[in-house]
Design a protein around this motif. Structure first.
Motif, PDB file in Angstrom:
ATOM      1  N   ARG A 298      34.074  66.206  -4.390  1.00 21.23           N
ATOM      2  CA  ARG A 298      34.744  65.436  -5.443  1.00 21.23           C
ATOM      3  C   ARG A 298      33.802  64.482  -6.168  1.00 21.23           C
ATOM      4  NH1 ARG A 298      38.978  65.328  -1.434  1.00 21.23           N
ATOM      5  NH2 ARG A 298      38.218  63.311  -0.663  1.00 21.23           N
ATOM      6  N   ARG A 299      32.559  64.358  -5.704  1.00 20.23           N
ATOM      7  CA  ARG A 299      31.669  63.356  -6.286  1.00 20.23           C
ATOM      8  C   ARG A 299      30.360  63.978  -6.768  1.00 20.23           C
ATOM      9  NH1 ARG A 299      31.026  58.523  -2.112  1.00 20.23           N
ATOM     10  NH2 ARG A 299      30.251  60.258  -0.845  1.00 20.23           N
ATOM     11  N   GLU A 300      29.809  63.401  -7.825  1.00 21.33           N
ATOM     12  CA  GLU A 300      28.477  63.784  -8.258  1.00 21.33           C
ATOM     13  C   GLU A 300      27.450  63.157  -7.313  1.00 21.33           C
ATOM     14  OE1 GLU A 300      28.228  62.344 -12.239  1.00 21.33           O
ATOM     15  OE2 GLU A 300      29.374  64.019 -13.090  1.00 21.33           O
ATOM     16  N   PHE A 301      26.272  63.747  -7.254  1.00 19.76           N
ATOM     17  CA  PHE A 301      25.224  63.183  -6.411  1.00 19.76           C
ATOM     18  C   PHE A 301      23.882  63.251  -7.136  1.00 19.76           C
ATOM     19  CE2 PHE A 301      25.241  67.701  -5.344  1.00 19.76           C
ATOM     20  CZ  PHE A 301      23.893  68.024  -5.278  1.00 19.76           C
ATOM     21  N   LEU A 302      22.978  62.362  -6.756  1.00 20.48           N
ATOM     22  CA  LEU A 302      21.625  62.318  -7.316  1.00 20.48           C
ATOM     23  C   LEU A 302      20.665  62.945  -6.319  1.00 20.48           C
ATOM     24  CD1 LEU A 302      19.868  59.318  -9.032  1.00 20.48           C
ATOM     25  CD2 LEU A 302      18.705  60.572  -7.232  1.00 20.48           C
ATOM     26  N   ALA A 303      19.735  63.743  -6.830  1.00 15.11           N
ATOM     27  CA  ALA A 303      18.729  64.339  -5.949  1.00 15.11           C
ATOM     28  C   ALA A 303      17.498  64.714  -6.757  1.00 15.11           C
ATOM     29  CB  ALA A 303      19.279  65.576  -5.243  1.00 15.11           C
TER      30      ALA A 303
ATOM     31  N   VAL B 298      24.339  68.146 -14.122  1.00 18.86           N
ATOM     32  CA  VAL B 298      25.163  67.462 -15.117  1.00 18.86           C
ATOM     33  C   VAL B 298      24.272  66.810 -16.170  1.00 18.86           C
ATOM     34  CG1 VAL B 298      26.867  65.634 -15.492  1.00 18.86           C
ATOM     35  CG2 VAL B 298      26.991  67.057 -13.434  1.00 18.86           C
ATOM     36  N   ARG B 299      23.251  66.099 -15.714  1.00 18.33           N
ATOM     37  CA  ARG B 299      22.324  65.415 -16.614  1.00 18.33           C
ATOM     38  C   ARG B 299      21.124  64.946 -15.809  1.00 18.33           C
ATOM     39  NH1 ARG B 299      22.739  59.990 -15.460  1.00 18.33           N
ATOM     40  NH2 ARG B 299      24.692  59.333 -14.441  1.00 18.33           N
ATOM     41  N   ARG B 300      20.098  64.525 -16.516  1.00 20.62           N
ATOM     42  CA  ARG B 300      18.952  63.909 -15.853  1.00 20.62           C
ATOM     43  C   ARG B 300      19.323  62.495 -15.411  1.00 20.62           C
ATOM     44  NH1 ARG B 300      13.960  66.135 -15.870  1.00 20.62           N
ATOM     45  NH2 ARG B 300      13.683  68.042 -17.090  1.00 20.62           N
ATOM     46  N   ALA B 301      18.783  62.076 -14.294  1.00 17.67           N
ATOM     47  CA  ALA B 301      19.063  60.735 -13.784  1.00 17.67           C
ATOM     48  C   ALA B 301      18.355  59.693 -14.637  1.00 17.67           C
ATOM     49  CB  ALA B 301      18.607  60.620 -12.333  1.00 17.67           C
ATOM     50  N   SER B 302      18.972  58.533 -14.782  1.00 15.10           N
ATOM     51  CA  SER B 302      18.353  57.434 -15.521  1.00 15.10           C
ATOM     52  C   SER B 302      17.272  56.785 -14.663  1.00 15.10           C
ATOM     53  CB  SER B 302      19.405  56.394 -15.897  1.00 15.10           C
ATOM     54  OG  SER B 302      19.905  55.753 -14.725  1.00 15.10           O
ATOM     55  N   LEU B 303      16.447  55.965 -15.293  1.00 11.97           N
ATOM     56  CA  LEU B 303      15.388  55.277 -14.553  1.00 11.97           C
ATOM     57  C   LEU B 303      15.966  54.350 -13.486  1.00 11.97           C
ATOM     58  CD1 LEU B 303      12.867  54.384 -17.415  1.00 11.97           C
ATOM     59  CD2 LEU B 303      12.651  56.168 -15.674  1.00 11.97           C
ATOM     60  N   SER B 304      17.075  53.678 -13.802  1.00 13.25           N
ATOM     61  CA  SER B 304      17.673  52.770 -12.822  1.00 13.25           C
ATOM     62  C   SER B 304      18.259  53.546 -11.644  1.00 13.25           C
ATOM     63  CB  SER B 304      18.752  51.912 -13.483  1.00 13.25           C
ATOM     64  OG  SER B 304      19.795  52.718 -14.007  1.00 13.25           O
ATOM     65  N   GLU B 305      18.847  54.712 -11.904  1.00 16.74           N
ATOM     66  CA  GLU B 305      19.373  55.542 -10.817  1.00 16.74           C
ATOM     67  C   GLU B 305      18.241  56.054  -9.941  1.00 16.74           C
ATOM     68  OE1 GLU B 305      23.377  57.439 -12.876  1.00 16.74           O
ATOM     69  OE2 GLU B 305      21.400  58.252 -13.374  1.00 16.74           O
ATOM     70  N   ARG B 306      17.166  56.468 -10.580  1.00 21.59           N
ATOM     71  CA  ARG B 306      16.005  56.923  -9.819  1.00 21.59           C
ATOM     72  C   ARG B 306      15.438  55.790  -8.966  1.00 21.59           C
ATOM     73  NH1 ARG B 306      10.349  58.957 -12.641  1.00 21.59           N
ATOM     74  NH2 ARG B 306       8.998  58.428 -10.891  1.00 21.59           N
ATOM     75  N   ARG B 307      15.376  54.580  -9.542  1.00 21.78           N
ATOM     76  CA  ARG B 307      14.858  53.428  -8.795  1.00 21.78           C
ATOM     77  C   ARG B 307      15.722  53.135  -7.575  1.00 21.78           C
ATOM     78  NH1 ARG B 307      11.141  52.063  -7.023  1.00 21.78           N
ATOM     79  NH2 ARG B 307      10.132  52.354  -9.038  1.00 21.78           N
TER      80      ARG B 307
END
Length: 328
Positions: free
Chosen positions: A30-35, A78-87
């Protein structure tokens, strides 16, 4: 209602663990994730306490992405991660200081530098993942997630002039024991020596010194090129750029690699230029001079002819990173 029987051994109940993992899997869907993703079509995520491999689409994506699970084993970008998300992601892991050693295919290899997290020991060289805009001998900060070293940023506390000095020395074939810059660390000297012997070539080095190139003499003079001989270039990207420029009569100074392009610094006669070209075919993206929007009509080699003609007619106007804005 029937009471649940207690586990007399005190060990976790297998049924409870399976039910908990199933619930965590459903929550994961149910959730998006960053990787971070490397080319190859898969990422690793942690569902509960279990590390899982997830196939991603598109499978040629490389970089920091936000993904939406489509099943327990697949996800789409979905999209590229932002700099703050990457940080936020990188800050979860311990920092390690590394010195960039060399390229192996499309991957940079790096060795341990002094400082960083003392719990992490590196023997030899390790792949530096998703590294952009770095050069050999740069000191960088990486984050170690237990499996990979992910590039974070250039190490701002380290003197960048040291890396520039070593690149210039290697370009001029200066022997390791003839480096004269004070303040070079033992790790920097070791990485330089590694690149030097590869650049010189083991066979030629052995012929000149009469010794094994892996055991260099205390003092060794820089190797002189034979008439008509070109310097050996270990970096395949540098070799490619140098060949394109030298064919047109220009000299490569340095380059920075980006995700889909190279930012190339070079000299034509006594004048320096910087242009951005596509990785695939070296088509010009930003010439560095005003071409009235026709940059893409040229590649790196043909651009040199334009620069020479413009210089002769005194018609060169710098744009881009080092000049006026391209839209002006």
């Amino acid at each position: 209602m029937m009471a649940r029987r207690k586990n007399p051994s005190g060990n976790p109940n297998v049924e409870d663990l399976l039910n908990r993992f199933a619930a965590e899997e459903e929550n994961f869907l149910r959730r998006e994730f960053l990787a971070p993703a490397m080319r190859g079509g898969s990422v690793r995520v942690r569902i509960g306490r279990v590390a899982c491999k997830i196939q991603i689409e598109p499978d040629n994506f490389a970089g920091w992405g936000i993904f939406q699970p489509t099943s327990h084993t697949h996800a789409r970008l979905v999209r590229r991660a932002s700099l703050s998300e990457r940080r936020t992601y990188l800050d979860l892991f311990p920092a390690v200081r590394l010195i960039v050693c060399r390229r192996q295919g499309n991957t940079w290899l790096a060795a341990a530098a002094s400082g960083g997290d003392s719990r992490i020991r590196i023997e030899g060289m390790a792949p530096l993942r998703l590294a952009e805009e770095i050069q050999v001998f740069d000191c960088v900060r990486a984050r170690y997630d237990g499996s990979h070293f992910w590039f974070d940023e250039l190490e701002m506390r380290h003197d960048p002039a040291a890396a520039a000095y070593l690149r210039t020395a290697l370009n001029h074939d200066i022997a390791p024991d003839e480096l004269e810059r004070p303040g070079l660390t033992g790790e920097e000297r070791a990485v330089y020596e590694l690149n030097y012997w590869e650049s010189v070539g083991e066979e030629e080095a052995a012929d000149e010194s009469g010794r094994s190139p892996r055991s260099p003499p205390h003092r060794r003079r820089s190797r002189r090129l034979r008439p008509g001989e070109e310097p050996v270039e270990a970096d395949p990207v540098r070799r490619r750029l140098r060949a394109s420029l030298s064919h047109a009569g220009a000299q490569l100074v340095d380059y920075l690699e980006r995700s889909d392009s190279f930012r190339v610094s070079f000299r034509v006669g006594e004048r320096s230029f910087t242009s951005t070209v596509a990785k695939e075919d070296l088509t010009v993206q930003v010439a560095g001079i005003c071409l009235n929007g026709e940059d893409a009509k040229f590649d790196l080699a043909s651009l040199i002819g334009v620069l020479r003609e413009g210089e002769q007619n005194d018609e060169l106007y710098a744009v881009g990173d080092d000049g006026m804005d391209e839209e002006e």
